[in-house]
Enzyme design. Structure first.
Site, PDB file in Angstrom:
ATOM      1  N   LYS A  49       0.856  -1.184   0.000  1.00 30.06           N
ATOM      2  CA  LYS A  49       0.000   0.000   0.000  1.00 30.06           C
ATOM      3  C   LYS A  49       0.895   1.238   0.000  1.00 30.06           C
ATOM      4  CE  LYS A  49      -3.711   2.339   2.558  1.00 30.06           C
ATOM      5  NZ  LYS A  49      -4.581   2.279   3.755  1.00 30.06           N
ATOM      6  N   LYS A  61      -2.139  -1.490  -3.731  1.00 31.49           N
ATOM      7  CA  LYS A  61      -2.988  -0.305  -3.688  1.00 31.49           C
ATOM      8  C   LYS A  61      -2.127   0.945  -3.800  1.00 31.49           C
ATOM      9  CE  LYS A  61      -6.365   2.041  -0.710  1.00 31.49           C
ATOM     10  NZ  LYS A  61      -7.036   2.048   0.617  1.00 31.49           N
TER      11      LYS A  61
END
Length: 331
Positions: free
Chosen positions: A201, A255
């Site tokens: 992420k 992400k």
């Protein structure tokens, strides 16, 4: 045309629709979609999110209707995110431990209404619950404390599993939390609750509309660069994934999505495990803005970008376009 291969025409298999279908290498289906939904207080409440055209926060009763809609469309899983009221947010984020918080109530309601017809994925991080908007507990200087935060995340994960969550998805990026959460789930008998780790992420500029949706943008003090990944790094993402898999993650997530398809591909090729990507709020908003400006056909933009995730190696995609895409795919 070369002399050696006078009859080779790669266009031959593209000449008709049936042939293009037969030779298609990548398939996109509703089963590859996870639908993120925002939960808010009240009954019969729909609150449009201004920076996410077409996306709303829903009260628990209306979230159940969205779940039934997802089942009818063939979408296998929902991802829930709460818009916790301001008066329930605190420095220590303890509302995350409340068995009657928004996330838990929505999870129970969906499972009561739909049972095993749909999965519920719950976000594990403290930013929807903290008054400072960070994903974890902070010290006096605003630095997010790793080990102290993990202790709260364990309790948050058990709270969600007890409410009926099928997939625990830690998005906090604290080190070591996957192994400790897995141990806690096993100890409490939640052997079949999956962990989908937000393993890679990034500290991205594409998250703004999401923070509007969960009510944390105006609260956030500082940034998240001390725990989310530097967008310049690739090898670090592979180390993060390796660590989370070794600790017991069942699947991993990258992400944001489209700007990080190279990461998706490298993770898939290196580890050969289920890889998911989150087409985040900023990506969604850009597609909607492009379509509204006449820069492209919305339906085509939606399906092409989702197909790109599958082509890169994703088992599935978290996308706010999930219901719309499923309708298009179902014809």
């Amino acid at each position: 045309m070369t002399a050696a291969y006078p009859h080779t025409r790669l266009r031959r298999t593209r000449a008709s629709a049936w042939s293009r279908t037969m030779h298609r290498e990548t398939v996109l289906a509703p089963a590859n979609l996870i639908w993120p939904l925002f939960v808010t207080e009240g009954a019969g409440v729909e609150e449009p999110v201004g920076s996410l055209p077409g996306v709303s926060r829903w009260s628990v009763d209306l979230i159940v209707k969205r779940a039934k809609e997802a089942v009818s469309l063939g979408i296998p899983c929902l991802a829930l995110f709460p818009n916790t009221p301001r008066d329930l947010r605190s420095d220590n984020g303890l509302e995350a431990m409340n068995p009657d918080n928004l996330m838990c109530r929505a999870t129970r309601a969906i499972k009561d209404a739909c049972g095993e017809d749909i999965g519920v994925l719950t976000d594990v991080a403290l930013d929807p619950y903290t008054s400072h908007g960070q994903d974890g507990l902070i010290d006096g200087g605003g630095y997010v404390l790793n080990d102290d935060t993990v202790e709260v995340l364990i309790g948050q994960s058990l709270n969600q599993a007890n409410a009926g969550a099928d997939v625990i998805a830690p998005s906090d990026m604290m080190d070591g939390r996957i192994g400790l959460i897995r141990q806690a789930l096993e100890a409490e008998g939640h052997h079949n609750v999956q962990i989908m780790s937000y393993a890679a992420k990034y500290a991205s500029a594409f998250y703004g509309p999401f923070r509007d949706a969960v009510g944390s943008r105006g609260l956030l003090k500082g940034d998240k660069k001390t725990y989310q990944m530097d967008p310049a790094n690739t090898e670090e993402a592979l180390r993060e994934v390796a660590m989370d898999l070794s600790e017991g993650a069942d699947s991993v997530m990258v992400k944001p999505g489209l700007p990080y398809l190279d990461i998706v591909r490298r993770v898939k090729e290196r580890f050969e495990v289920p890889v998911f990507a989150y087409q985040v709020s900023g990506e969604y908003a850009m597609i909607e803005a492009a379509a509204a400006a006449g820069a492209g056909d919305r339906d085509a933009l939606v399906l092409e970008t989702l197909l790109a995730f599958r082509r890169a190696g994703c088992s599935g995609v978290l996308t706010y376009h999930a219901a719309h895409a499923a309708r298009l795919l179902n014809g």
